[in-house]
Scaffold this active site. Sequence first.
Site, mmCIF file in Angstrom:
data_model
loop_
_atom_site.group_PDB
_atom_site.id
_atom_site.type_symbol
_atom_site.label_atom_id
_atom_site.label_comp_id
_atom_site.label_asym_id
_atom_site.label_seq_id
_atom_site.Cartn_x
_atom_site.Cartn_y
_atom_site.Cartn_z
ATOM 1 N N GLU A 36 0.859 -1.195 0.000
ATOM 2 C CA GLU A 36 0.000 0.000 0.000
ATOM 3 C C GLU A 36 0.889 1.237 0.000
ATOM 4 O O GLU A 36 1.834 1.322 0.780
ATOM 5 C CB GLU A 36 -0.918 -0.025 1.223
ATOM 6 C CG GLU A 36 -1.637 1.275 1.536
ATOM 7 C CD GLU A 36 -2.426 1.846 0.365
ATOM 8 O OE1 GLU A 36 -3.239 1.129 -0.210
ATOM 9 O OE2 GLU A 36 -2.208 3.032 0.018
ATOM 10 N N HIS A 54 -25.695 -1.817 -1.234
ATOM 11 C CA HIS A 54 -26.861 -1.709 -2.126
ATOM 12 C C HIS A 54 -27.550 -3.060 -2.318
ATOM 13 O O HIS A 54 -26.894 -4.110 -2.285
ATOM 14 C CB HIS A 54 -26.411 -1.198 -3.499
ATOM 15 C CG HIS A 54 -25.894 0.209 -3.476
ATOM 16 N ND1 HIS A 54 -26.717 1.303 -3.435
ATOM 17 C CD2 HIS A 54 -24.628 0.693 -3.474
ATOM 18 C CE1 HIS A 54 -25.977 2.413 -3.418
ATOM 19 N NE2 HIS A 54 -24.704 2.073 -3.433
HETATM 20 C C1 LIG Z 1 -18.550 9.299 -3.703
HETATM 21 C C2 LIG Z 1 -18.561 7.803 -3.677
HETATM 22 C C3 LIG Z 1 -19.644 7.098 -3.156
HETATM 23 C C4 LIG Z 1 -19.651 5.717 -3.153
HETATM 24 N N1 LIG Z 1 -20.674 5.061 -2.532
HETATM 25 C C5 LIG Z 1 -20.685 3.704 -2.511
HETATM 26 C C6 LIG Z 1 -21.704 3.012 -1.823
HETATM 27 O O1 LIG Z 1 -22.535 3.599 -1.149
HETATM 28 N N2 LIG Z 1 -21.724 1.660 -1.915
HETATM 29 C C7 LIG Z 1 -20.817 0.967 -2.629
HETATM 30 O O2 LIG Z 1 -20.926 -0.247 -2.719
HETATM 31 N N3 LIG Z 1 -19.782 1.601 -3.245
HETATM 32 C C8 LIG Z 1 -19.691 2.944 -3.174
HETATM 33 N N4 LIG Z 1 -18.662 3.608 -3.769
HETATM 34 C C9 LIG Z 1 -17.623 2.840 -4.430
HETATM 35 C C10 LIG Z 1 -16.601 2.301 -3.423
HETATM 36 O O3 LIG Z 1 -16.205 3.289 -2.530
HETATM 37 C C11 LIG Z 1 -15.398 1.792 -4.218
HETATM 38 O O4 LIG Z 1 -15.861 0.845 -5.144
HETATM 39 C C12 LIG Z 1 -14.342 1.149 -3.361
HETATM 40 O O5 LIG Z 1 -13.989 1.935 -2.254
HETATM 41 C C13 LIG Z 1 -13.109 0.908 -4.236
HETATM 42 O O6 LIG Z 1 -12.120 0.328 -3.450
HETATM 43 P P1 LIG Z 1 -10.677 0.074 -4.048
HETATM 44 O O7 LIG Z 1 -9.999 -0.802 -3.066
HETATM 45 O O8 LIG Z 1 -10.783 -0.383 -5.458
HETATM 46 O O9 LIG Z 1 -10.019 1.511 -4.136
HETATM 47 P P2 LIG Z 1 -9.229 2.366 -3.032
HETATM 48 O O10 LIG Z 1 -9.939 2.398 -1.754
HETATM 49 O O11 LIG Z 1 -8.930 3.687 -3.661
HETATM 50 O O12 LIG Z 1 -7.907 1.537 -2.812
HETATM 51 C C14 LIG Z 1 -6.839 1.533 -3.736
HETATM 52 C C15 LIG Z 1 -5.572 1.578 -2.940
HETATM 53 O O13 LIG Z 1 -4.453 1.429 -3.797
HETATM 54 C C16 LIG Z 1 -3.415 2.228 -3.301
HETATM 55 N N5 LIG Z 1 -2.442 2.469 -4.374
HETATM 56 C C17 LIG Z 1 -2.609 3.234 -5.475
HETATM 57 N N6 LIG Z 1 -1.495 3.256 -6.206
HETATM 58 C C18 LIG Z 1 -0.592 2.472 -5.564
HETATM 59 C C19 LIG Z 1 0.756 2.138 -5.823
HETATM 60 N N7 LIG Z 1 1.420 2.606 -6.887
HETATM 61 N N8 LIG Z 1 1.406 1.325 -4.942
HETATM 62 C C20 LIG Z 1 0.772 0.838 -3.841
HETATM 63 N N9 LIG Z 1 -0.525 1.165 -3.544
HETATM 64 C C21 LIG Z 1 -1.190 1.967 -4.399
HETATM 65 C C22 LIG Z 1 -4.133 3.485 -2.844
HETATM 66 O O14 LIG Z 1 -3.367 4.260 -1.945
HETATM 67 C C23 LIG Z 1 -5.390 2.913 -2.230
HETATM 68 O O15 LIG Z 1 -5.273 2.691 -0.834
HETATM 69 C C24 LIG Z 1 -18.594 4.998 -3.745
HETATM 70 C C25 LIG Z 1 -17.488 5.704 -4.242
HETATM 71 C C26 LIG Z 1 -17.460 7.089 -4.160
HETATM 72 C C27 LIG Z 1 -16.252 7.824 -4.594
#
Ligand SMILES: Cc1cc2nc3c(=O)[nH]c(=O)nc-3n(C[C@H](O)[C@H](O)[C@H](O)COP(=O)(O)OP(=O)(O)OC[C@H]3O[C@@H](n4cnc5c(N)ncnc54)[C@H](O)[C@@H]3O)c2cc1C
Length: 494
Positions: A36, A54
């Site tokens: 991370e 949802h």
């Molecule tokens: C406004 C909003 C409302 C939402 N509401 C909902 C909801 O109500 N219900 C629902 O189901 N979903 C919802 N979502 C969607 C949900 O939040 C996302 O689908 C989910 O959080 C995505 O998680 P992730 O792990 O893919 O991304 P992230 O949480 O962004 O995790 C990615 C991680 O990768 C790390 N990273 C990036 N580049 C590198 C690198 N080069 N090296 C090492 N680490 C790296 C980042 O630091 C980060 O911690 C919403 C999203 C938003 C923005």
Amino acid sequence: MSSSEIYDIIIIGGGVIGCSIARALCKYELKICLLEKEADIAMGTTKANSGVVHAGYAAERKFTKRNLCIRGNKLYSEAVKELNFPFKRMGSFVVAFKVEEIKLLEEIRKRGIEDGILDLELILEKQRIKRMEPNISDDIIGVLHAPSAGIVSPYEMTFALAQNAAMNSVKFFRSQEVIKIDHSDYIFTITTQRNEFKSLNVINCAGLYSAKISKMLGLDYFDITPRKGEYVLFDRNTIQLNKILFPTPTKISKGILVCPTFHGNAFAGPNAQNITDIEDTSTTTAGLKEVLEGAKKIVPNLPLRASIRNFAGLRAVPSTYDFIIDNTDIYGFINVAGILSPGLTSSYAIAEKVIDFLELLGVELKVKEDYNPYRPKPERFTDFSKKELDKKIKEDSSWGRIICRCETISEKEILNAIQGPIGATTIDGVKFRCRAGMGRCQSGFCRPRVMEILSREMKLPYQAITKKGDDTNILIAKTKDLLLKEIIKKEIQK
Ligand SMILES: Cc1cc2nc3c(=O)[nH]c(=O)nc-3n(C[C@H](O)[C@H](O)[C@H](O)COP(=O)(O)OP(=O)(O)OC[C@H]3O[C@@H](n4cnc5c(N)ncnc54)[C@H](O)[C@@H]3O)c2cc1C
């Protein structure tokens, strides 16, 4: 520093998706680590979203995200029993103000039931609706009720996932930004700004940065655009909402909702603006106005004066507008990218899909004999009876010292947040694990105390304590030291 250790699987990104996958895989006899880039996990999109689990009727049938959301919602029931995170199935309403909207809601209901969301109900009796949610506008003429929808604390769930994965031997490396990936002789060499890691398989869960990671291996078949969503958060117990309230959706958005949080706050948001800066989580006057205007249509008596914080989250919108979960052309490299909403809901189902892909790659999935799927519930001062508290305080006096007055968080809870598996190392790390600083004063009172505890426990000088990692120090020096330096300088100049 580089290590000769070769992992079976390296996960890039410690958001809810990376941590769900880490937790799903931790039951197998595999050597796994997660990298991370931030000082803590769950600090990307996972920390700032609506936290709605949802029901799954919203996305069109042509999208993978529809089925993953429906399946993901169901998987929460088992997950919460094992991982003990804050989650409540309270049900949602999609509200209609016009006859055309009722027609649309009926279509959504029919399709949802066909796809397995069996409890969807269109309610047209206004009195019944008002009994179920007294705060709803008098102007509504019907609602689509989805009892299986719920609210979750997204970051607390992600910490639970990561802690359980760590309990089952997954290694977590924070402050490790992946800057380069090479692939030769079936081994991936991943370079971060601090280390080098080797692995047979890599799972890219880097959220907004997932296209950048994919491109490091020449896989340039999608782009990610950040889409900002702004929120207004209200103080706890200033409005009691029984349901998650959505407007009737449009083709591009689920719209601005009014929603309770697990911990008794309410919030309004998000709006949706495409932006170009992948780091821009600022809020804007126009955006917040749009949020409040949208929210007041559904709940006219929103306690506007009780707003305690505005914030924004960024959706990672992929060029395909659907989740990208695939075994790529590079053997052993899996993209789990563009996980926009409903990614949080779908996270357990996404992890299942990734396991299918690993099986296709021939990864041996043998369950560990000592696999433990349970993560104990973190102990909370406010959950104890008076008698229990007296006993706790006798055993350990830090239970009796309240550090965050707004949320009634004791020193012991902060110590647990720091000392537990994948413990907090920053002020935000403490805040998101145990809520110290989440209340009305937004850490005005408790921040110096949390810093003292972090400094003491991490054996670091007070000035080295940061809000959320590099370059976010709260203090640069002690005032007395600065004055002393100034005096010495003047003396020398004399
Ligand atoms: C406004 C909003 C409302 C939402 N509401 C909902 C909801 O109500 N219900 C629902 O189901 N979903 C919802 N979502 C969607 C949900 O939040 C996302 O689908 C989910 O959080 C995505 O998680 P992730 O792990 O893919 O991304 P992230 O949480 O962004 O995790 C990615 C991680 O990768 C790390 N990273 C990036 N580049 C590198 C690198 N080069 N090296 C090492 N680490 C790296 C980042 O630091 C980060 O911690 C919403 C999203 C938003 C923005």
